[in-house]
Design an enzyme around this catalytic site. Structure first.
Site, PDB file in Angstrom:
ATOM      1  N   THR A 170       0.845  -1.199   0.000  1.00  0.00           N
ATOM      2  CA  THR A 170       0.000   0.000   0.000  1.00  0.00           C
ATOM      3  C   THR A 170       0.876   1.242   0.000  1.00  0.00           C
ATOM      4  O   THR A 170       2.063   1.165  -0.319  1.00  0.00           O
ATOM      5  CB  THR A 170      -0.994  -0.039   1.192  1.00  0.00           C
ATOM      6  OG1 THR A 170      -1.962   1.004   1.049  1.00  0.00           O
ATOM      7  CG2 THR A 170      -0.284   0.116   2.524  1.00  0.00           C
ATOM      8  N   ASN A 171       0.333   2.403   0.313  1.00  0.00           N
ATOM      9  CA  ASN A 171       1.111   3.652   0.322  1.00  0.00           C
ATOM     10  C   ASN A 171       0.631   4.550   1.468  1.00  0.00           C
ATOM     11  O   ASN A 171      -0.247   4.174   2.233  1.00  0.00           O
ATOM     12  CB  ASN A 171       0.990   4.350  -1.045  1.00  0.00           C
ATOM     13  CG  ASN A 171      -0.438   4.664  -1.391  1.00  0.00           C
ATOM     14  OD1 ASN A 171      -1.115   5.414  -0.707  1.00  0.00           O
ATOM     15  ND2 ASN A 171      -0.931   4.032  -2.460  1.00  0.00           N
ATOM     16  N   ARG A 172       1.211   5.742   1.554  1.00  0.00           N
ATOM     17  CA  ARG A 172       0.987   6.614   2.716  1.00  0.00           C
ATOM     18  C   ARG A 172      -0.290   7.451   2.659  1.00  0.00           C
ATOM     19  O   ARG A 172      -0.507   8.287   3.525  1.00  0.00           O
ATOM     20  CB  ARG A 172       2.162   7.587   2.852  1.00  0.00           C
ATOM     21  CG  ARG A 172       3.446   6.941   3.294  1.00  0.00           C
ATOM     22  CD  ARG A 172       4.499   8.005   3.525  1.00  0.00           C
ATOM     23  NE  ARG A 172       5.790   7.439   3.831  1.00  0.00           N
ATOM     24  CZ  ARG A 172       6.145   7.007   5.030  1.00  0.00           C
ATOM     25  NH1 ARG A 172       5.301   7.094   6.046  1.00  0.00           N
ATOM     26  NH2 ARG A 172       7.346   6.502   5.226  1.00  0.00           N
TER      27      ARG A 172
END
Ligand code: CTP
Length: 209
Positions: A21-23
Site C-alpha cells: 500500500t502507500n501513505r
C-alpha cells in the site's frame, strides 16, 4: 451536480495477511466530499481503506484493491457530471496471490509485480464531452512539467499538482498547497491551507469554469 470522488490508498494483497500500500490517508478526498456536500451536490465517494468517517449524506463505496476501485469508478462514472480522482492508486500489484500464508526462508525474497489499470486514464478515454475530469499529481520533482504531461496523457480537464516529501503538506498532513492546472493552460495557485479550504477552492474553480 453529481460528483464522483475517489480517496485513500489501495491495498494489493500478497497473501491473506500481507499487502502493498502507500501513505495516503484519504484526507484530501474526504475534504472534497465534505465541500461538495456543503455546496448541495450529490456525492459518491469511492474510498480505499482509511481511518476517516465519511460525511453523512454521501454515498460511500468501500473498496480495497486497484481492481475494485476501477470497477466502482467506471460504474458510477456513467452518471457523474464531475469526477475527481484523488485516490493514491497502487501502480503495481503482485503478479500472483498466495491463498496460503507465505512462510519465511533464510534467503532473500522477491515479489514480482505487474501494473494495475490506470483508472484515471481509462476514465479519460471514455469521458463524455459534458463531463469534467480532475486528476491529482503528487510529485517530488519537476512538479508543473510532470503534472502537465499527466493532464495531456490522461485527457483531463484539470490536474491538481502537489509537492510531496515536504513536511506539513501532502500525504497525511492536515494542510496542502496545490497548483491547479487547466486543460486550457490556466494555472491557479492554492496556497498552503487546510485541506477543507483547498477542497472548497478547487471545487469553486472546477465547477465555475
Ligand atoms: N491513478 C489512477 N490509476 C492508477 C494510478 C494513478 O487512476 N493505477 C490516478 C491517481 O488517482 C491520480 C493520478 O492518476 O489522480 C496520478 O497520476 P500517475 O501518473 O499515476 O501518478 P503516479 O502514480 O505518481 O505515477 P508516476 O510514476 O508517473 O509519477
Amino acid at each position: 451536480m453529481k460528483i464522483l470522488i475517489s480517496a485513500g490508498p489501495t491495498r494489493e494483497a500478497i497473501d491473506p495477511v500481507r499487502f502493498i500500500t502507500n501513505r495516503s490517508t484519504g484526507k484530501m478526498g474526504y475534504a472534497i466530499a465534505h465541500a461538495a456536500l456543503e455546496m448541495q451536490h450529490e456525492v459518491v465517494l469511492v474510498s480505499g481503506p482509511v481511518a476517516l468517517t465519511a460525511p453523512a449524506g454521501v454515498k460511500l463505496v468501500n473498496v480495497e484493491s486497484a481492481a475494485e476501485m476501477a470497477e466502482a469508478m467506471k460504474k458510477f462514472a456513467v452518471e457523474a457530471d464531475v469526477i475527481i480522482m484523488s485516490a493514491a492508486v497502487a501502480d503495481y500489484r503482485p503478479c500472483s496471490y498466495s491463498s496460503s500464508k507465505i512462510k519465511k526462508s533464510d534467503g532473500n525474497m522477491v515479489i514480482e509485480l505487474e501494473r494495475t489499470e490506470d483508472i484515471l486514464a481509462s476514465l479519460g478515454k471514455s469521458k463524455r464531452a459534458d463531463q469534467i475530469l480532475v486528476g491529482f499529481a503528487a510529485e517530488t520533482d519537476d512538479l508543473l512539467q510532470n503534472a502537465q504531461n499527466k493532464l495531456e496523457r490522461k485527457n483531463l480537464d484539470y490536474i491538481a499538482a502537489n509537492i510531496v516529501g515536504v513536511p506539513g503538506r501532502g500525504f497525511g498532513a492536515a494542510d496542502n498547497a496545490i497548483t491547479l492546472i487547466g486543460r486550457d493552460g490556466s494555472l491557479r495557485e492554492l496556497s498552503l491551507k487546510s485541506k477543507r479550504s483547498i477542497a472548497g477552492e478547487l471545487l469553486e474553480i472546477v465547477l465555475n469554469r
